[in-house]
Design a protein around this motif. Sequence first.
Motif, PDB file in Angstrom:
ATOM      1  N   ALA A 160       0.849  -1.205   0.000  1.00 12.91           N
ATOM      2  CA  ALA A 160       0.000   0.000   0.000  1.00 12.91           C
ATOM      3  C   ALA A 160       0.876   1.243   0.000  1.00 12.91           C
ATOM      4  O   ALA A 160       1.845   1.344   0.753  1.00 12.91           O
ATOM      5  N   VAL A 161       0.520   2.205  -0.865  1.00 16.32           N
ATOM      6  CA  VAL A 161       1.270   3.458  -1.000  1.00 16.32           C
ATOM      7  C   VAL A 161       0.286   4.625  -0.880  1.00 16.32           C
ATOM      8  O   VAL A 161      -0.816   4.574  -1.442  1.00 16.32           O
ATOM      9  N   ASN A 162       0.675   5.665  -0.161  1.00 13.25           N
ATOM     10  CA  ASN A 162      -0.194   6.835  -0.021  1.00 13.25           C
ATOM     11  C   ASN A 162      -0.331   7.536  -1.371  1.00 13.25           C
ATOM     12  O   ASN A 162       0.625   8.076  -1.907  1.00 13.25           O
ATOM     13  N   ARG A 163      -1.532   7.526  -1.926  1.00 11.44           N
ATOM     14  CA  ARG A 163      -1.735   8.068  -3.270  1.00 11.44           C
ATOM     15  C   ARG A 163      -1.867   9.579  -3.285  1.00 11.44           C
ATOM     16  O   ARG A 163      -1.868  10.186  -4.354  1.00 11.44           O
ATOM     17  N   ARG A 164      -2.016  10.195  -2.120  1.00 12.34           N
ATOM     18  CA  ARG A 164      -2.094  11.651  -2.059  1.00 12.34           C
ATOM     19  C   ARG A 164      -0.707  12.287  -2.082  1.00 12.34           C
ATOM     20  O   ARG A 164      -0.542  13.409  -2.526  1.00 12.34           O
ATOM     21  N   ASN A 165       0.276  11.556  -1.578  1.00 10.21           N
ATOM     22  CA  ASN A 165       1.611  12.107  -1.429  1.00 10.21           C
ATOM     23  C   ASN A 165       2.627  11.525  -2.409  1.00 10.21           C
ATOM     24  O   ASN A 165       3.792  11.921  -2.402  1.00 10.21           O
ATOM     25  N   ASN A 166       2.196  10.592  -3.244  1.00 13.50           N
ATOM     26  CA  ASN A 166       3.089   9.969  -4.219  1.00 13.50           C
ATOM     27  C   ASN A 166       2.373   9.869  -5.560  1.00 13.50           C
ATOM     28  O   ASN A 166       1.314   9.253  -5.653  1.00 13.50           O
ATOM     29  N   ILE A 167       2.921  10.500  -6.605  1.00  6.47           N
ATOM     30  CA  ILE A 167       2.313  10.488  -7.931  1.00  6.47           C
ATOM     31  C   ILE A 167       2.684   9.186  -8.633  1.00  6.47           C
ATOM     32  O   ILE A 167       3.862   8.864  -8.793  1.00  6.47           O
ATOM     33  N   GLU A 168       1.643   8.438  -9.046  1.00 11.00           N
ATOM     34  CA  GLU A 168       1.873   7.112  -9.611  1.00 11.00           C
ATOM     35  C   GLU A 168       2.875   7.128 -10.754  1.00 11.00           C
ATOM     36  O   GLU A 168       3.787   6.288 -10.808  1.00 11.00           O
ATOM     37  N   ALA A 169       2.757   8.086 -11.672  1.00 16.16           N
ATOM     38  CA  ALA A 169       3.625   8.126 -12.847  1.00 16.16           C
ATOM     39  C   ALA A 169       5.070   8.465 -12.507  1.00 16.16           C
ATOM     40  O   ALA A 169       5.973   8.256 -13.323  1.00 16.16           O
ATOM     41  N   GLN A 170       5.312   8.988 -11.317  1.00 16.35           N
ATOM     42  CA  GLN A 170       6.662   9.405 -10.939  1.00 16.35           C
ATOM     43  C   GLN A 170       7.389   8.383 -10.062  1.00 16.35           C
ATOM     44  O   GLN A 170       8.544   8.580  -9.695  1.00 16.35           O
ATOM     45  N   ILE A 171       6.714   7.282  -9.744  1.00 18.53           N
ATOM     46  CA  ILE A 171       7.318   6.297  -8.859  1.00 18.53           C
ATOM     47  C   ILE A 171       8.313   5.431  -9.640  1.00 18.53           C
ATOM     48  O   ILE A 171       7.999   4.896 -10.706  1.00 18.53           O
ATOM     49  N   THR A 172       9.516   5.313  -9.127  1.00 19.11           N
ATOM     50  CA  THR A 172      10.545   4.457  -9.706  1.00 19.11           C
ATOM     51  C   THR A 172      11.005   3.468  -8.637  1.00 19.11           C
ATOM     52  O   THR A 172      10.536   3.483  -7.507  1.00 19.11           O
ATOM     53  N   ALA A 173      11.965   2.615  -9.014  1.00 19.60           N
ATOM     54  CA  ALA A 173      12.458   1.606  -8.073  1.00 19.60           C
ATOM     55  C   ALA A 173      13.121   2.229  -6.851  1.00 19.60           C
ATOM     56  O   ALA A 173      13.218   1.610  -5.794  1.00 19.60           O
ATOM     57  N   THR A 174      13.572   3.469  -6.982  1.00 19.52           N
ATOM     58  CA  THR A 174      14.269   4.133  -5.869  1.00 19.52           C
ATOM     59  C   THR A 174      13.465   5.290  -5.306  1.00 19.52           C
ATOM     60  O   THR A 174      14.009   6.183  -4.684  1.00 19.52           O
ATOM     61  N   HIS A 175      12.163   5.256  -5.511  1.00 21.77           N
ATOM     62  CA  HIS A 175      11.305   6.360  -5.079  1.00 21.77           C
ATOM     63  C   HIS A 175      11.293   6.482  -3.549  1.00 21.77           C
ATOM     64  O   HIS A 175      11.253   5.481  -2.836  1.00 21.77           O
ATOM     65  N   ASP A 176      11.360   7.703  -3.072  1.00 22.63           N
ATOM     66  CA  ASP A 176      11.281   7.986  -1.634  1.00 22.63           C
ATOM     67  C   ASP A 176       9.815   8.231  -1.285  1.00 22.63           C
ATOM     68  O   ASP A 176       9.297   9.326  -1.453  1.00 22.63           O
ATOM     69  N   PHE A 177       9.139   7.197  -0.793  1.00 21.72           N
ATOM     70  CA  PHE A 177       7.708   7.288  -0.539  1.00 21.72           C
ATOM     71  C   PHE A 177       7.409   8.229   0.626  1.00 21.72           C
ATOM     72  O   PHE A 177       8.136   8.273   1.614  1.00 21.72           O
ATOM     73  N   LYS A 178       6.319   8.981   0.465  1.00 26.56           N
ATOM     74  CA  LYS A 178       5.931   9.978   1.467  1.00 26.56           C
ATOM     75  C   LYS A 178       4.503   9.704   1.933  1.00 26.56           C
ATOM     76  O   LYS A 178       3.727   9.036   1.259  1.00 26.56           O
ATOM     77  N   GLY A 179       4.157  10.278   3.080  1.00 25.51           N
ATOM     78  CA  GLY A 179       2.785  10.222   3.565  1.00 25.51           C
ATOM     79  C   GLY A 179       2.506   9.027   4.454  1.00 25.51           C
ATOM     80  O   GLY A 179       3.212   8.027   4.426  1.00 25.51           O
ATOM     81  N   PRO A 180       1.444   9.133   5.279  1.00 26.17           N
ATOM     82  CA  PRO A 180       1.099   8.063   6.215  1.00 26.17           C
ATOM     83  C   PRO A 180       0.549   6.830   5.506  1.00 26.17           C
ATOM     84  O   PRO A 180      -0.121   6.929   4.470  1.00 26.17           O
ATOM     85  N   VAL A 181       0.859   5.661   6.054  1.00 26.68           N
ATOM     86  CA  VAL A 181       0.324   4.386   5.574  1.00 26.68           C
ATOM     87  C   VAL A 181       0.009   3.519   6.792  1.00 26.68           C
ATOM     88  O   VAL A 181       0.460   3.801   7.898  1.00 26.68           O
ATOM     89  N   ASP A 182      -0.779   2.493   6.564  1.00 27.97           N
ATOM     90  CA  ASP A 182      -1.049   1.495   7.609  1.00 27.97           C
ATOM     91  C   ASP A 182      -0.842   0.128   6.971  1.00 27.97           C
ATOM     92  O   ASP A 182      -1.693  -0.353   6.230  1.00 27.97           O
ATOM     93  N   HIS A 183       0.294  -0.474   7.217  1.00 29.19           N
ATOM     94  CA  HIS A 183       0.649  -1.748   6.591  1.00 29.19           C
ATOM     95  C   HIS A 183       0.242  -2.949   7.433  1.00 29.19           C
ATOM     96  O   HIS A 183       0.601  -4.078   7.103  1.00 29.19           O
ATOM     97  N   SER A 184      -0.513  -2.745   8.494  1.00 26.48           N
ATOM     98  CA  SER A 184      -0.891  -3.860   9.349  1.00 26.48           C
ATOM     99  C   SER A 184      -1.929  -4.758   8.670  1.00 26.48           C
ATOM    100  O   SER A 184      -2.733  -4.304   7.849  1.00 26.48           O
ATOM    101  N   VAL A 185      -1.891  -6.033   9.017  1.00 26.13           N
ATOM    102  CA  VAL A 185      -2.823  -7.029   8.491  1.00 26.13           C
ATOM    103  C   VAL A 185      -3.485  -7.725   9.686  1.00 26.13           C
ATOM    104  O   VAL A 185      -2.990  -8.734  10.188  1.00 26.13           O
ATOM    105  N   PRO A 186      -4.580  -7.186  10.206  1.00 22.36           N
ATOM    106  CA  PRO A 186      -5.278  -7.828  11.325  1.00 22.36           C
ATOM    107  C   PRO A 186      -5.905  -9.150  10.888  1.00 22.36           C
ATOM    108  O   PRO A 186      -6.475  -9.236   9.793  1.00 22.36           O
ATOM    109  N   VAL A 187      -5.785 -10.159  11.740  1.00 23.67           N
ATOM    110  CA  VAL A 187      -6.251 -11.506  11.388  1.00 23.67           C
ATOM    111  C   VAL A 187      -7.091 -12.082  12.529  1.00 23.67           C
ATOM    112  O   VAL A 187      -6.718 -11.979  13.705  1.00 23.67           O
ATOM    113  N   LEU A 188      -8.218 -12.681  12.169  1.00 17.32           N
ATOM    114  CA  LEU A 188      -9.056 -13.431  13.112  1.00 17.32           C
ATOM    115  C   LEU A 188      -9.149 -14.864  12.611  1.00 17.32           C
ATOM    116  O   LEU A 188      -9.569 -15.099  11.463  1.00 17.32           O
TER     117      LEU A 188
END
Length: 334
Positions: A160-188
Amino acid sequence: AADPQETAGWLAGVASVDITPREPLWLGGYASRTKPAEGTLLPLYAKALALQDAAGNRAVLVTGDILDFPKPFAERIRARVEADHGLARAGLILSASHTHSAPVIGTSLKCIYTFDDQEEQKIMAYADDLETKLVTLTGQALANLAPATLHSGNGIARFAVNRRNNIEAQITATHDFKGPVDHSVPVLRVSRPDGAVMAVVFGYACHATTLDIYQWSGDYPGFAQIELEKTHPGATAMFFAGCGADQNPLPRRTVERAIQYGRDLAVAVDRVLAEPMKPLEPAFSAQYTEVELALAPAPSRDELAAQTVNAPGYRARCLNRLIETLDAGQPLPS
């Protein structure tokens, strides 16, 4: 309901139903689409998990490979479930995966699409059929209640990538991602008395928008559920969307990416299932609350008309719909 004194523990029941449209319908989620679906990549499913605690309290979680549960649609389901199965609205959660590769549901976001009256009738007929299927599904899960144990845990997946702070067309392999994310995967995990997995419920905070093709699919959540059900024969895998409105799976736009992200998520869930998880005591409470959000003062008709001059596509259609509301002598929402 079973006698609480006899069970003294969790009861759980699951059910599943195929909700894939049998005819081409307009897909929901993207305003840029120009035609109905042209086939199926993955079948769409709705699934239900019913729970009953030691005190006899019951609740049902319904998940679906659909874009959303519009409020009028959800209200009809809640009313029918209460009438048919005696389950109050506080005991029913309706959770859509928010895949953009499923049908438009009823009149949800109507002004962003360009379908005609004939297509709208097909969409409304699908929603009516889906409503009945979900009410029946809820009853089936309740009828399947049987002894179970519940455990919870938390994993992690990083696509998951913050789409407000990272422009899809500008993302490269070395992109410095910005903005809040929540990478947690809650499981029951819901297990049968012999330890076999009855159901696994998992979530992720990210749009289900890897794909923009004209085929039905649950996107990455659909692929994740398939992977988990392969790994755990006889189990029902259920996905719920977290708070991921500003999150996209990036990079995206290919089926291979959707498969990859689904596998990534399934592996994260399996890692949690393989480790010690927290046992949950057979007790819960539920309540239902609606929050009133006051909108800004409604614009005048002239103000709306002025905004339509340079408004692109669907924005102009939505503005004109508001103007039509005023012209019909009706107030705008407050």
